[in-house]
Design a protein around this motif. Structure first.
Motif, PDB file in Angstrom:
ATOM      1  N   GLY A  36      35.066  31.326  34.858  1.00 50.41           N
ATOM      2  CA  GLY A  36      34.692  31.758  33.491  1.00 50.41           C
ATOM      3  C   GLY A  36      36.032  32.227  32.630  1.00 50.41           C
ATOM      4  O   GLY A  36      37.113  32.030  33.382  1.00 50.41           O
ATOM      5  N   ALA A  37      35.833  32.235  31.674  1.00 49.13           N
ATOM      6  CA  ALA A  37      36.896  32.400  30.851  1.00 49.13           C
ATOM      7  C   ALA A  37      38.015  33.384  31.025  1.00 49.13           C
ATOM      8  O   ALA A  37      39.286  33.033  30.761  1.00 49.13           O
ATOM      9  CB  ALA A  37      36.664  32.628  29.117  1.00 49.13           C
ATOM     10  N   LYS A  62      35.798  49.725  37.285  1.00 50.77           N
ATOM     11  CA  LYS A  62      35.893  49.231  39.001  1.00 50.77           C
ATOM     12  C   LYS A  62      37.240  48.227  38.897  1.00 50.77           C
ATOM     13  O   LYS A  62      37.513  47.662  39.949  1.00 50.77           O
ATOM     14  CB  LYS A  62      34.749  48.523  39.085  1.00 50.77           C
ATOM     15  N   TYR A  63      38.217  48.158  37.913  1.00 51.35           N
ATOM     16  CA  TYR A  63      39.247  47.472  37.905  1.00 51.35           C
ATOM     17  C   TYR A  63      40.586  48.139  38.488  1.00 51.35           C
ATOM     18  O   TYR A  63      40.593  49.264  37.959  1.00 51.35           O
ATOM     19  CB  TYR A  63      39.578  46.856  36.405  1.00 51.35           C
ATOM     20  N   LEU A  64      41.319  47.459  39.350  1.00 56.83           N
ATOM     21  CA  LEU A  64      42.708  48.068  39.458  1.00 56.83           C
ATOM     22  C   LEU A  64      43.697  47.462  38.511  1.00 56.83           C
ATOM     23  O   LEU A  64      43.580  46.298  38.478  1.00 56.83           O
ATOM     24  CB  LEU A  64      43.148  47.724  40.931  1.00 56.83           C
ATOM     25  N   LEU A 124      41.007  37.911  40.008  1.00 64.31           N
ATOM     26  CA  LEU A 124      42.341  38.475  39.791  1.00 64.31           C
ATOM     27  C   LEU A 124      42.757  37.922  38.520  1.00 64.31           C
ATOM     28  O   LEU A 124      42.386  36.773  38.082  1.00 64.31           O
ATOM     29  CB  LEU A 124      43.416  37.788  41.061  1.00 64.31           C
ATOM     30  N   ARG A 125      44.006  38.674  37.727  1.00 66.88           N
ATOM     31  CA  ARG A 125      44.541  38.174  36.595  1.00 66.88           C
ATOM     32  C   ARG A 125      45.958  38.854  36.521  1.00 66.88           C
ATOM     33  O   ARG A 125      45.884  39.981  36.887  1.00 66.88           O
ATOM     34  CB  ARG A 125      43.601  38.617  35.660  1.00 66.88           C
ATOM     35  N   THR A 134      43.565  44.772  25.753  1.00 66.64           N
ATOM     36  CA  THR A 134      43.164  44.202  24.398  1.00 66.64           C
ATOM     37  C   THR A 134      42.077  43.002  24.643  1.00 66.64           C
ATOM     38  O   THR A 134      41.533  42.542  23.781  1.00 66.64           O
ATOM     39  CB  THR A 134      44.158  43.990  23.483  1.00 66.64           C
ATOM     40  N   SER A 135      41.681  42.428  25.985  1.00 65.11           N
ATOM     41  CA  SER A 135      40.815  41.538  25.781  1.00 65.11           C
ATOM     42  C   SER A 135      39.781  41.855  26.887  1.00 65.11           C
ATOM     43  O   SER A 135      39.856  42.701  27.604  1.00 65.11           O
ATOM     44  CB  SER A 135      41.433  40.110  26.447  1.00 65.11           C
ATOM     45  N   ALA A 136      38.677  41.061  26.922  1.00 68.58           N
ATOM     46  CA  ALA A 136      37.636  41.144  27.995  1.00 68.58           C
ATOM     47  C   ALA A 136      38.136  40.926  29.424  1.00 68.58           C
ATOM     48  O   ALA A 136      39.024  40.209  29.464  1.00 68.58           O
ATOM     49  CB  ALA A 136      36.560  40.201  27.896  1.00 68.58           C
TER      50      ALA A 136
END
Length: 289
Positions: A36-37, A62-64, A124-125, A134-136
Motif C-alpha cells: 500500500g501507499a 502501536k508504532y515505534l 517498516l518505513r 505529518t503523513s498517514a
DNA sequence: AGGGATCCCTGTACGC
DNA sequence: TGCGTACAGGGATCCC
C-alpha cells in the motif's frame, strides 16, 4: 498481537539495550511487508540508516519511532509496526537469521537488530521525523491514552451519536491510539459494560469508567511486560506475563475472574469478542450509566 | 463521512 | 500419519 503495552515493552527493551554504535550494514529481505501507499514504496529507504547511530526510541500508538543520527547532521527515523507477528530482537553477537527476517541492522559493536515477521502484517518505513508525523498513518492517530486530549468528556463528545458497538469504537485508532482486540475486551470487562452495546447508549458516567479502565488496563499490562498469547516476544525473546491477568480474553467458558460465571464469546465484525454475561449484563433500560 | 466488508499472510490447531 | 481446512487479526482499501 502486539498492542500498545507490547510495543511499549519493546520500546523499553530497545532503550535498555543501549545501542550506540553506528550501523555498519543494512540487510533487507526481498519480500514486501505491508503493501500500500504508506509502506511498500518506501522500504528501500531503510538503506539510509547505513553509517547512522541509533538514538532515542519513542512510541506512538502501536508504532515505534527509532531515531538514528546521521554522520553529518540531522536524523532519520525508522517507523516500525509489528502487525500481528512482528518481532524485534537484539542479539549480542553473530546469530543465524531466523526465517522471515525482513530487516537486519549490523552495528559496529558486533550486535545485530532483527525485524522478523512471518505473517507480514507489519511494516517498516524510514524518513525524517516530520515527514512521518505529518503523513498517514501517524497523522491519523487519535490521542495517546495518557494525553490530556484523551478524556471521558472527549469520548462522550465524539461517540455519543455513534451506533457502533463500544468494542469497535475502542479498536478505532482515531478514537484513541494503541488498543487492539485483547485490551478492548479487557477494558469493557473492567468497566462492567457489555462490549456489544452501542456507543450512543453510554452516559457520561459510563464513559468515565471506560476512560479510567483504559488507562489502568494498559498501564497494568505494561508493568507485566505485555501479553503473550501466541506470537509476542520482547526484545530478549521472552514472553510477557499479562496473559495470566486477563479477565475474559481467550477464556470462553472459563470462570470470570471476578464473579466466576462462565465467560461468553462471539464473533463481532470478524473479530473474537469475550465478556462476562453477569458482570457485563446488557442494560435493561435505554442507558448505560 | 461513517462504518461495514474484504483482503493480505503463514503458523497452528483440528478433523477425518 | 498425513493431508486439507478453518482460524487468528491490524490496517488499507473499496464501497454504500
Amino acid at each position: 498481537m502486539p498492542e500498545l503495552p507490547e510495543v511499549e515493552s519493546v520500546r523499553r527493551g530497545l532503550a535498555r539495550a543501549g545501542l550506540e554504535a553506528a550501523v555498519a550494514k543494512v540487510e533487507r529481505s526481498s519480500f514486501a511487508l505491508r503493501t500500500g501507499a504508506h509502506w511498500a514504496k518506501r522500504l528501500e529507504r531503510v538503506r539510509r540508516l547505513q553509517g547512522c547511530r541509533p538514538a532515542s526510541v519513542d512510541r506512538r500508538g502501536k508504532y515505534l519511532l527509532w531515531e538514528f543520527l546521521r554522520p553529518g547532521e540531522g536524523s532519520w527515523t525508522l517507523l516500525v509496526h509489528l502487525g500481528m507477528s512482528g518481532r524485534c530482537t537484539v542479539h549480542p553477537a553473530e546469530t543465524p537469521k531466523a526465517a522471515h527476517t525482513h530487516l537486519r541492522l549490523r552495528f559496529e559493536d558486533g550486535r545485530v537488530f532483527d525485524f522478523v515477521d512471518p505473517r507480514r502484517f507489519g511494516g517498516l518505513r524510514c524518513d525524517t521525523r516530520s515527514a512521518l508525523e505529518t503523513s498517514a498513518p501517524l497523522a491519523e492517530l487519535g490521542p495517546e491514552p495518557w494525553s490530556p486530549e484523551f478524556s471521558a468528556e472527549a469520548l462522550h463528545a465524539r461517540l455519543h451519536r455513534s451506533r457502533r458497538a463500544l468494542r469497535d469504537a475502542l479498536l478505532d485508532q482515531r478514537v484513541v491510539a494503541g488498543i487492539g482486540n485483547i485490551y478492548a475486551s479487557e477494558i469493557c470487562a473492567r468497566a462492567g459494560i457489555d462490549p456489544r452495546v452501542a456507543c450512543s447508549r453510554l452516559r457520561p458516567s459510563a464513559w468515565a469508567r471506560v476512560h479510567g479502565e483504559t488507562r489502568r488496563c494498559l498501564r497494568d499490562a505494561i508493568s507485566r511486560g505485555g501479553t503473550t498469547l501466541r506470537d509476542y516476544r520482547n526484545i530478549e525473546g521472552g514472553r510477557g506475563r499479562n496473559q495470566r491477568a486477563l479477565w475474559v480474553y481467550g477464556r470462553s467458558g472459563q470462570p470470570c475472574a471476578r464473579c466466576e460465571s462462565p465467560v461468553s464469546s462471539e464473533i463481532l465484525q470478524g473479530r473474537a469478542l469475550f465478556w462476562c454475561p453477569s458482570c457485563q449484563a446488557r442494560p435493561r433500560g435505554r442507558w448505560v450509566v
